[in-house]
Design a protein around this motif. Structure first.
Motif, PDB file in Angstrom:
ATOM      1  N   LEU A 171       0.836  -1.206   0.000  1.00  0.00           N
ATOM      2  CA  LEU A 171       0.000   0.000   0.000  1.00  0.00           C
ATOM      3  C   LEU A 171       0.869   1.254   0.000  1.00  0.00           C
ATOM      4  O   LEU A 171       2.075   1.194   0.221  1.00  0.00           O
ATOM      5  N   LEU A 192     -10.790  -7.343  -3.483  1.00  0.00           N
ATOM      6  CA  LEU A 192      -9.639  -6.456  -3.716  1.00  0.00           C
ATOM      7  C   LEU A 192      -8.773  -6.976  -4.858  1.00  0.00           C
ATOM      8  O   LEU A 192      -8.131  -6.188  -5.562  1.00  0.00           O
ATOM      9  N   ALA A 204      -1.998   0.399  -5.463  1.00  0.00           N
ATOM     10  CA  ALA A 204      -1.025  -0.366  -4.680  1.00  0.00           C
ATOM     11  C   ALA A 204       0.037  -0.870  -5.643  1.00  0.00           C
ATOM     12  O   ALA A 204      -0.151  -0.825  -6.857  1.00  0.00           O
ATOM     13  N   PHE A 446      -7.269   4.375  -0.790  1.00  0.00           N
ATOM     14  CA  PHE A 446      -6.005   3.647  -0.886  1.00  0.00           C
ATOM     15  C   PHE A 446      -4.791   4.564  -0.751  1.00  0.00           C
ATOM     16  O   PHE A 446      -3.764   4.156  -0.244  1.00  0.00           O
TER      17      PHE A 446
ATOM     18  N   ASP B 437      -8.651  -2.172   6.788  1.00  0.00           N
ATOM     19  CA  ASP B 437      -8.606  -0.711   6.632  1.00  0.00           C
ATOM     20  C   ASP B 437      -8.969  -0.301   5.206  1.00  0.00           C
ATOM     21  O   ASP B 437      -9.721   0.653   4.993  1.00  0.00           O
ATOM     22  N   VAL B 438      -8.410  -1.017   4.246  1.00  0.00           N
ATOM     23  CA  VAL B 438      -8.701  -0.700   2.846  1.00  0.00           C
ATOM     24  C   VAL B 438     -10.197  -0.890   2.565  1.00  0.00           C
ATOM     25  O   VAL B 438     -10.841  -0.047   1.938  1.00  0.00           O
TER      26      VAL B 438
END
Lengths: 471, 471
Positions: A171, A192, A204, A446, B437-438
């Protein structure tokens, strides 16, 4: 220029020799496969592990320095041009095929692995990884994932996104996430994995991927069908699908492309045809025979002038080479080649090709069209000269109108090349204002400081549409 | 209770008869297919269009009233229980199959369309929509999309997510977004389509979907293989795949399930077997013959006690009925049936079944295991009694340890049922703190006031892990 303290920190993490800021390194990483775009980075780094990237990102995050991750930079949307400077992170040292798991039919790879080398290794085990972007001899799996690359086999087998089932990624703040796994089913939270595929390095940095493999088809056959009438070719495409046949490959080249390719590759292509369809089917022997026979019949019913089935692998390769060399052949014509990939529903291929012809004539520019007819993904390609500002302006106007037409026909501004810098002004045409807001919100979640590949996907200002569309 | 002014606004938008707050409506929408969960809504609404939902969301957004969208509520994760009250939005009036486009091989549907009715209509046209959740006779396509439903054909054909290529959805603030299209390739921005699939109603309300169809396989064959030894069954699963055969269906039932199903359906199943594999292959006739022959051979090599290939469709249906009736059969045993879906890489099936057995013994609870062996998606199912708090506590402890084991084996806490309320405390075990968290960031971007299905996916507090895992 990089803050000397940051440079020292990066060197401490990955070793001094892998942090470059000499002019040659900077210049060679200031551009990618996209014409007419260049922007200088401040440094180029070559990490070798997820952990190194994590540590580097923590440092870059502290200094608020942007980072553009890239493999071979073959993309055509300005996706890896360091638009706002900062650090270019090259994945070439992370190029290992970590594992092929024949029990779970998965491969675990590092992002810098070359696509073609990977495909060949997989096939040598009787397995199959279908995504085959035209750049695959040079491109990397990580780049394919970032851009969600397609290829010639998309119609039957889907694109990169359909084969990525797990990711390790770093991240913006340096934390590491692991998504998915060697799992054909996983609904634990938001997907994701699929969100990161095609996110163009803006969410990311992908450092490892688990890919799904399938059994390699036992047999393959290749054929061409030549049409004096473009509509006949388009109708043949529709008729094949309506007959419940999904070929592995179903490509089209228009007359302009045929001539250029023939000049280049000396294949003896019929220069008087309006369009050639290149068709492949794979599967078990009997099924392939049956499908190819039926497709040949359908093409004849649609008034194909000539239908040829390759008798040998060499012949098949020759036919495939014709299609695969289209970009190279076109690139020889004029100093600048701009290859686009407006995409429409398959049923609108004929309309789209006609629109492209009309628009090219209107702006008096030279556009050849070829592409993946089976999935509606066309590559109208302009041959021009970047030094001729007036002509370039006309080319840009033409492409703008082509995007407009694609959307009006229920299509999209990009089927497989990505948004990057080149299409960001047009993204709102496809996704709408609310769609842009949602995407901006995801980006913000993000990457709140806009450090990951800044200047991509989200334009400073969206282009106004020329006409009110129906999209 | 709903603010009377809001109630009037909603009635003005969709008509008074379609806004219900009588006790019966509220009670019947206070629970779903999940045992032991109930929470009362303040109202139930039945819109009939995207525009109505958009207008309603604007009002609900102004009043900050939560909304839970649902179809038939067959989910098993508490996904449609109105955990924080508010409005339950039922899609049953939006149940139309809007179009089947045979040229582009797509279907456009409203979310309330019944899954089985849809599949049958598609198949009558020689086309195929593979996702076949066990609930399909009752469930809706919208619910399938929200939960990313799987089914018996996931191994070969993937799950709901692989077939959704375009969505219309209403955002929390009432704005409408349209994603994707009748397009096999589209990389214009982040893949919102795949992000919304499986988002469990927490990001947007899906009001229309474009689904990808494929040609219907011409032939199908069904067989069973019975094993006295569970490991033999698991090894047969691996050996089939290693032989480069991907069956359409590859299901397993353990001994406990076999006995319960036989008691219920009187199929004459062999009660002394440790496991039955139920296998189907589809495709063209010759390929199906060959694969089924080879699979039978492989099962015998792995010491199958008996291998039976269904000679007729009736016989095949009987075999399939055995597997499909597992849940119903188990549900008759005791007042409460808790069906889970821990999932592991296919190669770890034997380990996982062994772990489930060990854990069930440790907590002295009755757990039958059946499920989709081919994709590692198992359904350990506890038969218990919600009124027996002490036993329920042991069941919960057992499942917690089963989730732990799944993750330790490289798997996930849910393969196809979703997170909802039931698994939210365990989601962090799979995705990690950074992953949580994402996901919270994405939720925040879509739904800053937490109005869309609040109380799902994100727990007030994650469960501590019992042991340190390797996930």
């Amino acid at each position: 220029m990089l803050d000397p303290r940051l440079k020292r920190e990066l060197a401490a993490i990955i070793g001094e020799t892998f942090v470059k800021d000499d002019p040659q390194s900077l210049v060679t990483h200031s551009y990618d496969g996209t014409p007419m775009l260049q922007s200088m980075p401040d440094a180029v780094v070559y990490p070798e592990s997820t952990e190194q990237i994590s540590e580097m990102m923590k440092a870059l995050h502290r200094y608020r320095v942007p980072v553009v991750s890239r493999g071979s930079g073959t993309n055509l949307c300005g996706g890896t041009v360091p638009a706002q400077g900062g650090v270019v992170l090259v994945t070439h040292r992370m190029n290992r095929l970590l594992e092929i798991d024949t029990d779970n039919l998965t491969a675990t790879v590092q992002p810098g692995l070359n696509t073609k080398a990977f495909i060949e290794q997989v096939e040598s085990l009787g397995l199959f990884y279908p995504p085959d972007p035209s750049s695959m001899a040079v491109s990397t799996i990580g780049g394919n994932i970032a851009e969600c690359s397609g290829g010639l086999r998309g119609l039957k087998y889907g694109t990169t996104k359909d084969y990525v089932i797990g990711l390790t990624a770093v991240l913006a703040d340096g934390r590491i996430i692991r998504t998915g796994g060697k799992l054909m089913k996983d609904v634990a939270g938001y997907d994701l994995t699929k969100l990161l595929v095609g996110s163009e390095g803006t969410l990311a940095i992908i450092t490892e991927a688990i890919l799904k493999l399938i059994p390699r088809p036992q047999a393959k056959k290749t054929m061409t069908a030549m049409f004096r009438d473009l509509n006949g070719a388009a109708q043949a495409v529709s008729a094949i699908i309506e007959n419940r046949i999904i070929p592995a490959t179903l490509e089209i080249m228009d007359q302009a492309t045929i001539r250029v390719v023939d000049d280049y590759a000396k294949l003896g292509l019929p220069r008087d045809m309006a369009a050639i369809l290149l068709i492949e089917q794979d599967g078990d022997e009997a099924g392939v025979e049956r499908d190819i026979g039926r497709i040949a019949e359908i093409c004849r019913e649609q008034r194909a002038d000539r239908v040829e089935v390759a008798a040998t692998e060499e012949e098949a390769l020759k036919l495939l080479t014709a299609r695969r060399s289209a970009f190279t052949a076109l690139a020889r014509l004029k100093p600048t080649t701009i290859l686009e990939d407006a995409t429409v529903p398959r049923s609108r291929i004929a309309d789209m090709v006609a629109e492209i012809g009309r628009i090219a004539a209107k702006y008096n520019v030279s556009i050849c069209t070829f592409g993946h007819a089976g999935d509606g993904n066309l590559h109208p390609t302009a041959t021009t000269d970047a030094r001729d500002a007036e002509e370039i302006h006309r080319v840009e106007q033409a492409f703008e109108e082509i995007f407009e037409a694609a959307i009006r026909l229920g299509g999209t501004i990009t089927g497989e090349h990505g948004v990057g810098m080149v299409k960001s002004p047009y993204l709102e045409w496809k996704v709408g204002e609310a769609g842009m807001d949602v995407m901006r919100g995801i980006k913000q979640a993000f990457d709140p400081y806009n450090l990951l590949n800044p200047g991509k996907m989200f334009p400073k200002q969206s282009r106004k549409r020329l006409v009110i569309g129906h999209g």
